[in-house]
Design an enzyme around this catalytic site. Structure first.
Site, PDB file in Angstrom:
ATOM      1  N   LYS A 176      -1.484  10.443  -4.434  1.00  0.00           N
ATOM      2  CA  LYS A 176      -0.377  11.319  -4.034  1.00  0.00           C
ATOM      3  C   LYS A 176       0.520  11.614  -5.238  1.00  0.00           C
ATOM      4  CE  LYS A 176       3.585  11.319  -0.941  1.00  0.00           C
ATOM      5  NZ  LYS A 176       4.316  10.597   0.093  1.00  0.00           N
TER       6      LYS A 176
ATOM      7  N   GLU B  51      -3.640   2.251 -11.917  1.00  0.00           N
ATOM      8  CA  GLU B  51      -5.014   1.835 -11.596  1.00  0.00           C
ATOM      9  C   GLU B  51      -5.913   3.068 -11.453  1.00  0.00           C
ATOM     10  OE1 GLU B  51      -2.264   0.911 -10.111  1.00  0.00           O
ATOM     11  OE2 GLU B  51      -2.303  -1.184  -9.476  1.00  0.00           O
TER      12      GLU B  51
ATOM     13  N   GLY C 286       1.537   7.467   1.940  1.00  0.00           N
ATOM     14  CA  GLY C 286       0.203   7.057   1.490  1.00  0.00           C
ATOM     15  C   GLY C 286      -0.571   6.296   2.544  1.00  0.00           C
ATOM     16  N   ARG C 287       0.082   5.345   3.201  1.00  0.00           N
ATOM     17  CA  ARG C 287      -0.641   4.495   4.155  1.00  0.00           C
ATOM     18  C   ARG C 287      -0.883   5.184   5.497  1.00  0.00           C
ATOM     19  NH1 ARG C 287       4.154   2.605   2.509  1.00  0.00           N
ATOM     20  NH2 ARG C 287       5.872   2.373   3.965  1.00  0.00           N
TER      21      ARG C 287
ATOM     22  N   GLU D 176       3.342  -3.087   4.264  1.00  0.00           N
ATOM     23  CA  GLU D 176       4.097  -2.229   3.348  1.00  0.00           C
ATOM     24  C   GLU D 176       5.186  -1.473   4.135  1.00  0.00           C
ATOM     25  OE1 GLU D 176       2.091  -0.687  -0.400  1.00  0.00           O
ATOM     26  OE2 GLU D 176       2.434   1.187   0.640  1.00  0.00           O
TER      27      GLU D 176
ATOM     28  N   HIS E 299     -16.436 -19.221  12.145  1.00  0.00           N
ATOM     29  CA  HIS E 299     -17.023 -20.281  11.310  1.00  0.00           C
ATOM     30  C   HIS E 299     -16.185 -20.531  10.067  1.00  0.00           C
ATOM     31  CE1 HIS E 299     -20.601 -20.386  13.838  1.00  0.00           C
ATOM     32  NE2 HIS E 299     -20.332 -19.095  14.005  1.00  0.00           N
TER      33      HIS E 299
ATOM     34  N   LYS F 225       5.285  -3.122 -10.841  1.00  0.00           N
ATOM     35  CA  LYS F 225       4.678  -2.021 -11.607  1.00  0.00           C
ATOM     36  C   LYS F 225       5.467  -1.786 -12.890  1.00  0.00           C
ATOM     37  CE  LYS F 225       3.148   0.963  -7.801  1.00  0.00           C
ATOM     38  NZ  LYS F 225       3.332   2.270  -7.206  1.00  0.00           N
TER      39      LYS F 225
HETATM   40  O1  F6P Z   1       1.143   0.284  -3.223  1.00  0.00           O
HETATM   41  C1  F6P Z   1       2.114   1.216  -3.495  1.00  0.00           C
HETATM   42  C2  F6P Z   1       1.644   2.612  -3.263  1.00  0.00           C
HETATM   43  O2  F6P Z   1       2.662   3.487  -3.606  1.00  0.00           O
HETATM   44  C3  F6P Z   1       1.184   2.870  -1.838  1.00  0.00           C
HETATM   45  O3  F6P Z   1       2.204   3.139  -0.965  1.00  0.00           O
HETATM   46  C4  F6P Z   1       0.224   3.976  -2.023  1.00  0.00           C
HETATM   47  O4  F6P Z   1      -0.611   4.105  -0.915  1.00  0.00           O
HETATM   48  C5  F6P Z   1      -0.497   3.534  -3.280  1.00  0.00           C
HETATM   49  O5  F6P Z   1       0.506   2.929  -4.062  1.00  0.00           O
HETATM   50  C6  F6P Z   1      -1.181   4.615  -4.043  1.00  0.00           C
HETATM   51  O6  F6P Z   1      -0.293   5.624  -4.459  1.00  0.00           O
HETATM   52  P1  F6P Z   1      -0.809   7.012  -4.989  1.00  0.00           P
HETATM   53  O7  F6P Z   1      -1.551   7.687  -3.903  1.00  0.00           O
HETATM   54  O8  F6P Z   1       0.419   7.759  -5.376  1.00  0.00           O
HETATM   55  O9  F6P Z   1      -1.697   6.755  -6.170  1.00  0.00           O
END
Ligand code: F6P
Length: 547
Positions: free
Chosen positions: A205, A211, A266-267, A352, A383, A511
């Site tokens: 987003k 990452e 995002g979630r 979150e 188990h 972060k």
């Molecule tokens: O974990 C933090 C967060 O901002 C989430 O809310 C989101 O889903 C994820 O990182 C990824 O964010 P983006 O879609 O901006 O890369």
């Protein structure tokens, strides 16, 4: 004083805590109508909350509390596009993404449905072109593999859904997911792929998530190493983002960018173009079924009376078990192999959203909010950690999710699986008493003194709350409804707890620090302003790497 504790129902519920802790759940079934009262069918899901320590009086008070918290007004505000994410000044409109009713949804006076429908159409056209082989790689070969690069909400939803609905996929495309910064993951995925036949979906987003950008750069370098032609990126990379400028700067063509909006969290975003890997893998029609299932649940949440409203029930059982009875974790236990990522998905969605400690006005809240969500496939869990669920001193409320029909029937398996499903919830509530253990061991001929020695170890106190969600089958529509059910549960809890469920400031600090630490690790010059432990560990790390 925070709002929740000011409501009259709050005080009355406090008075119900002691009796609830003293009353065995199974004794509540002296009411012959209990199952009918506390179960309901919504879409293809039978929800049973009867095995919770909730009697009619407590239920009425919980319903009073959720009303006093203003759920009906908040619900309308969410569906209508009001700015309810107050810390970020945004609307919260995952429900508009799956609005199949043709009704407008206004954000700051502007209908967002035309842009949603336009983007859905773009997804459909693109998905059909890739799946039918009209969209080809740079060298003219058909695409066979899709790699989603994203993390958190830009990974977990599509990852969970594609796995859950695998029986509905054909052999047109394979999907892979890369989320982790650890290069091991992307290296493992790329090793199996042919660069001429891969489509990367970079899902972010913000398009600033370290990452994701690191993995996307590695993927681009890998592609370049085989093609040596920058134009190949246009045929092998698409992006899903609301940060068009950053995507363009990365080198992805504007026509290959699928849009997200600031009012999609995002979630809660798998219903948007973040769901592109789902549509590519299953075909657009199945993606629409998923949207329809979620929309059906939205209609239920919006229109059913609170007294028989599945998301309300789910929220109230969690509220009672956690905030009032102090059971701070909740296990999600699917007995449906395709749902193996469901608890990981819900972990982000719930934790979150509701892992907060101040109310909407920034005042500390004096009660516990969001539960610790965890779990895995129930039959494997039996188990591993069920010993803890049955006999430890910590009571963990659990959601058991199973299906009447297996999505991939194999002779003789499903009844055995489901026998365990029913047995576990029965055992967790009923337990087994000392008398029953004694009777059982006596019948087996064990000596009396040995029986007495074993009894304390074999007694199960029971009285452990569970919800049961029994699906007709795990198809796209039912999965859509199931996910939406949990999304609304999270929203309702946030309203009752008076917290802002739609921001996530808590992930920012780590972060920011990582950004500062990286140049120190790269240069080997560790700054003195870290705490002693961090500084020494970093020093040890860089020295070891120099050796
Ligand atoms: O974990 C933090 C967060 O901002 C989430 O809310 C989101 O889903 C994820 O990182 C990824 O964010 P983006 O879609 O901006 O890369």
């Amino acid at each position: 004083m925070p709002q929740l504790t000011r409501h009259p129902a709050w005080t009355s519920l406090q008075e119900q805590i002691a009796p609830a802790l003293e009353t065995p759940i199974k004794s509540l079934f002296s009411d012959p109508d209990r199952f009918d009262k506390y179960s309901l069918k919504v879409q293809n899901i039978l929800l049973d909350i009867s095995r919770n320590p909730i009697n009619d009086g407590v239920m009425n008070l919980l319903l009073q509390l959720v009303r006093e918290a203003g759920i009906e007004q908040w619900r309308e505000r969410m569906f209508e596009g009001d700015i309810i994410n107050s810390t970020e000044q945004r609307a919260v409109l995952h429900t508009a993404l799956r609005n199949r009713s043709g009704t407008p949804v206004l954000v700051r006076g502007k209908d967002v449905m035309p842009v949603i429908d336009h983007e859905l159409k773009r997804i459909r056209v693109f998905v059909n072109a890739v799946r039918k082989g009209r969209w080809r790689g740079h060298s003219g070969k058909r695409i066979t593999d899709v790699v989603n690069i994203g993390i958190g909400g830009s990974d977990l939803g599509p990852r969970m859904v594609t796995q859950a609905l695998k029986p509905y996929a054909d052999d047109t495309l394979r999907v892979h997911f890369v989320s982790n910064m650890d290069g091991v993951e992307i290296a493992n995925v790329l090793r199996e792929l042919n660069p001429e036949r891969v489509l990367f979906v970079v899902a972010s987003k913000t398009f600033t998530t370290s990452e994701t950008i690191t993995n996307a750069e590695t993927a681009r370098n890998w592609l370049m190493a085989s093609s040596f032609d920058r134009r190949a990126v246009a045929k092998h990379f698409v992006a899903v983002s609301s940060n068009v400028e950053a995507v363009k700067a990365f080198g992805i063509a504007p026509e290959n960018i699928f849009q997200m909006w600031d009012w999609v969290g995002g979630r809660f975003s798998l219903w948007s173009a973040i769901g592109l890997p789902i549509a590519l893998y299953l075909g657009f029609r199945q993606f629409e079924e998923l949207l329809q299932g979620a929309h059906d649940m939205d209609l239920h949440f919006r229109n059913a009376p609170l007294e028989r409203n599945a998301p309300i029930w789910m929220a109230l059982t969690t509220l009672w078990n956690s905030t009032f009875l102090g059971r701070s974790s909740q296990a999600i236990l699917p007995y449906d192999w395709p749902l193996q990522k469901f608890s990981a998905y819900l972990q982000q969605a719930e934790m979150e959203s509701n892992g907060k400690s101040v109310d909407r006005d920034g005042n500390p809240v004096p009660y516990s909010t969001g539960s610790i969500i965890w779990g895995q496939l129930g039959i494997d869990g039996q188990h591993a950690f069920y010993q803890y669920l049955h006999q430890s001193n910590t009571i963990v409320p659990a959601d058991f999710i199973g299906s009447i029909e297996s999505s991939t029937p194999v002779q003789g398996h499903h009844e055995k699986l489901m026998a365990n499903f029913f047995a576990q919830t029965e055992a967790l509530m009923a337990g087994i008493s000392a008398d029953d253990v004694r009777r059982d061991l006596t019948a087996k001929g064990m000596a009396a003194d040995e029986i007495e020695r074993l009894i304390p170890h074999k007694v199960h106190r029971g009285n452990r709350p569970t919800n049961t969600l029994l699906l007709d089958r795990l198809d796209p529509r039912t999965l859509g409804a199931l996910i939406a059910l949990y999304e609304h549960k999270i929203f309702i809890l946030g309203v009752i707890w008076d917290i802002c469920s739609f921001d996530q400031w808590g992930v920012e600090l780590g972060k920011t620090l990582a950004k500062n630490i990286l140049p120190e690790l790269q240069s080997g010059e560790i700054k003195p302003d870290h705490d002693d432990s961090t500084r020494n560990l970093m020093q040890y790390f860089v020295e070891k790497r120099r050796q």
